[in-house]
Design an enzyme around this catalytic site. Structure first.
Site, PDB file in Angstrom:
ATOM      1  N   ASP A 195       0.843  -1.184   0.000  1.00  0.00           N
ATOM      2  CA  ASP A 195       0.000   0.000   0.000  1.00  0.00           C
ATOM      3  C   ASP A 195       0.892   1.253   0.000  1.00  0.00           C
ATOM      4  O   ASP A 195       1.398   1.624   1.032  1.00  0.00           O
ATOM      5  CB  ASP A 195      -0.962  -0.009   1.184  1.00  0.00           C
ATOM      6  CG  ASP A 195      -0.307  -0.373   2.517  1.00  0.00           C
ATOM      7  OD1 ASP A 195       0.821  -0.927   2.531  1.00  0.00           O
ATOM      8  OD2 ASP A 195      -0.938  -0.104   3.551  1.00  0.00           O
ATOM      9  N   GLU A 206      12.357   1.825   7.584  1.00  0.00           N
ATOM     10  CA  GLU A 206      11.289   0.960   7.059  1.00  0.00           C
ATOM     11  C   GLU A 206      11.573   0.511   5.629  1.00  0.00           C
ATOM     12  O   GLU A 206      11.243  -0.609   5.241  1.00  0.00           O
ATOM     13  CB  GLU A 206       9.967   1.734   7.107  1.00  0.00           C
ATOM     14  CG  GLU A 206       8.771   0.969   6.583  1.00  0.00           C
ATOM     15  CD  GLU A 206       7.552   1.859   6.394  1.00  0.00           C
ATOM     16  OE1 GLU A 206       6.446   1.310   6.425  1.00  0.00           O
ATOM     17  OE2 GLU A 206       7.707   3.082   6.207  1.00  0.00           O
TER      18      GLU A 206
END
Length: 577
Positions: free
Chosen positions: A332, A533
């Site tokens: 996403d 991340e």
């Protein structure tokens, strides 16, 4: 419907006006949310209006916990709006939040990692370089920073919290992600196993099993606003990795009922699609399909803004389901799910049969067969072994593109997914994504030396291999699951598939990719003092960007993948970092 050739053309930026067909996203189940989540969305909307977009994170407001009864807080909120004529000041907003809510993240408290040792026995024995070893121990020590347990307050008054009361210790990803996440947990566990933290790894699995027992599937994350979707199904892979290290038969037995239930979730109802191949053989495959048709609560303001250009309410609901389904995919967001790469509202996730999801479910079937065998249930073992063979054949028939040497996602061409659809070669998405190579991670495919060689050559010529790792796609769209971002789980699955193949050449390529990835993690850590991340695979030491939130640090799966790669490949004393 559009002709087959137009279907492919419509996936290029030159033909944005030709849509891919939709498949079932206009109807379907909706899992109701909680009164608290509904109210916090109102607060979130007011906060955006008051604060503006700069430094505004909508998820922050969905993670607040009540200090008192919701009905009392709602009346106070209505009075605040009435007194301010709907225009609330920064100060009034701050005072309201402070008076009625605990801070975001306060529903989790720090937890002692009982099985943590500053330098575990036999830790990364192949890492000979002193500099790399010091860094690896620092990454290992981050488990202490990310370790949490659910506060007693959540168990006492669950209706005051959006956090779900999972029973055991958790490892959070970090930063804004203040709860346990599903597919992140697989790579967290791989890192914990390298760190010899078997008890903590088992605790994470126990938490995920508790979610299956409660909801019938593992949620995207352990929050009330995630109950409408799952994430890439890797629970069985977690159990098997722990079992390989510990031979814990109790864990295997405890896990099996949950794994059977999860397998059913992904193979029934709107997740299930049947494709008839060119030999008139039916194949059952799975897709992402969220049980939701409204803005995602944690990103409600973002989704409403994205949908503002859609005037038809029915089409808005369709769009919201596509957004939530893309979130279920873990990707996403990405142009992989978009009919027009430059227009976010053309997301059509439910119209895609994803290569990687079906590879994960094939892995689940193999894992269940293995775990059932070691626990003595030969009937289940045989049944899931047969299911894995059928899934492998389906993946070969529907996704494999011999000319490209890759597995391509398949775009569905019929709005009625309850009927078998006829396979059309032109419906394969021939755009190159890292997901096209994920089946190599599964033993059914990496055990075939001829196939491995072909896929390896395809990867080498794909354009995805960059100076610092594997790019997620070739399209620089501004979405975070596109170029130039590289993500830890993608690197790990492809590298591990190559390394496990038995081919010396494939293992050499795997190690080369691993070295590039470890180096960029190291340089970024030295520059910023943090693990990130995602990373920009074009520039060593640059972390990634794009998407709907600022870059995050911590970071669970990045830490886990670095430790797992160092465990597998080591780092020679004479190799520069």
């Amino acid at each position: 419907m559009s002709s087959a050739s137009n279907l492919l053309d419509s996936h290029s930026d030159d033909n944005p006006e030709i849509p891919f067909p939709q498949c079932g996203s206009d109807s379907g189940p909706v899992i109701p949310t909680t009164p608290l989540v509904t109210f916090l969305q109102r607060l979130q909307g007011m906060a955006l209006k008051t604060l503006g977009k700069s430094y505004f994170d909508p998820k922050l407001y969905l993670d607040l916990s009540l200090k008192t009864e919701l009905s009392f807080v709602e009346r106070a909120f209505d009075r605040l709006l009435e007194d301010s004529s709907g225009s609330v000041s920064d100060g009034d907003l701050s005072r309201f939040v402070e008076e009625f809510f605990e801070g975001s993240g306060e529903d989790l408290v720090g937890a002692e990692t009982e099985d943590f040792a500053a330098e575990p026995e036999e830790f990364l024995p192949k890492v000979k370089n002193r500099e790399v070893r010091i860094w690896a121990l620092e990454v290992h020590s981050l488990w202490k920073n990310l370790s949490r347990k659910v506060s007693e307050k959540v168990f006492e008054k669950p209706e005051f919290h959006t956090l779900l009361p999972v029973p055991e210790q958790v490892i959070i990803p970090g930063s804004r992600f203040r709860e346990v996440y599903y597919w992140d947990s697989y790579w967290v566990i791989r890192g914990l196993l390298a760190s010899k933290m078997y008890k903590t790894a088992k605790a994470i699995v126990s938490n995920l099993i508790s979610l299956v027992e409660e909801y019938g599937y593992v949620l995207n994350g352990a929050r009330a606003y995630y109950t409408n979707r799952s994430q890439p199904p890797l629970l069985s892979a977690m159990v098997c990795e722990i079992y390989k290290r510990t031979e814990d038969l109790d864990l295997a037995r405890k896990s099996l009922p949950a794994l059977l239930k999860e397998h059913q979730f992904w193979n029934l109802g709107l997740h299930e699609v049947t494709i008839e191949d060119d030999q008139a053989c039916d194949h059952t495959l799975s897709r992402y399909y969220a049980m939701w048709n409204m803005p995602r609560p944690e990103s409600s303001t973002v989704d409403k803004e994205s949908a503002s250009k859609i005037s038809n309410e029915f089409e808005k609901q369709r769009f919201y389901r596509e957004v939530a389904s893309a979130a279920e995919s873990g990707w996403d967001f990405s142009t992989r799910w978009m009919r027009n790469h430059s227009e976010f509202t053309t997301l059509a996730t439910t119209s895609v049969l994803p290569v990687d999801l079906n590879a994960f479910i094939l892995g689940m079937e193999l894992d269940i067969a293995f775990l059932a065998k070691v626990t003595g249930d030969h009937s289940i073992s045989e049944r899931y072994s047969e299911a894995s063979q059928a899934r492998k054949k389906a993946i070969e028939s529907v996704f494999w593109n011999a000319e490209m040497g890759q597995w391509n996602d398949y775009w569905l061409s019929n709005s009625n997914c309850k009927e078998a659809q006829t396979w059309e070669a032109e419906n394969q998405n021939q755009k190159i994504f890292a997901s096209n190579f994920i089946p190599l991670w599964i033993e059914s495919f990496h055990s075939d030396p001829i196939l491995v060689n072909k896929v390896m050559r395809s990867l080498q010529s794909s354009g995805l291999l960059c100076a610092c790792g594997i790019a997620t796609s070739l399209t620089n769209s501004g979405q975070q699951w596109d170029f130039p971002n590289g993500w830890a789980p993608i690197q790990h699955m492809i590298v591990e598939g190559l390394a496990r193949s038995g081919s010396k050449e494939a293992r050499k390529l795997a190690e080369d990719i691993a070295v590039r990835w470890i180096r960029t993690n190291y340089v970024a850590y030295k520059r910023t003092g943090a693990m990130h991340e995602k990373y920009n695979v074009e520039n060593c030491g640059d972390f990634g960007g794009g998407g709907e939130y600022v870059p995050q640090t911590g970071f669970g799966w990045s830490n886990g993948v670095v430790l797992a790669l160092l465990e597998e490949f080591g780092w020679p004393e004479d190799r520069a970092i």
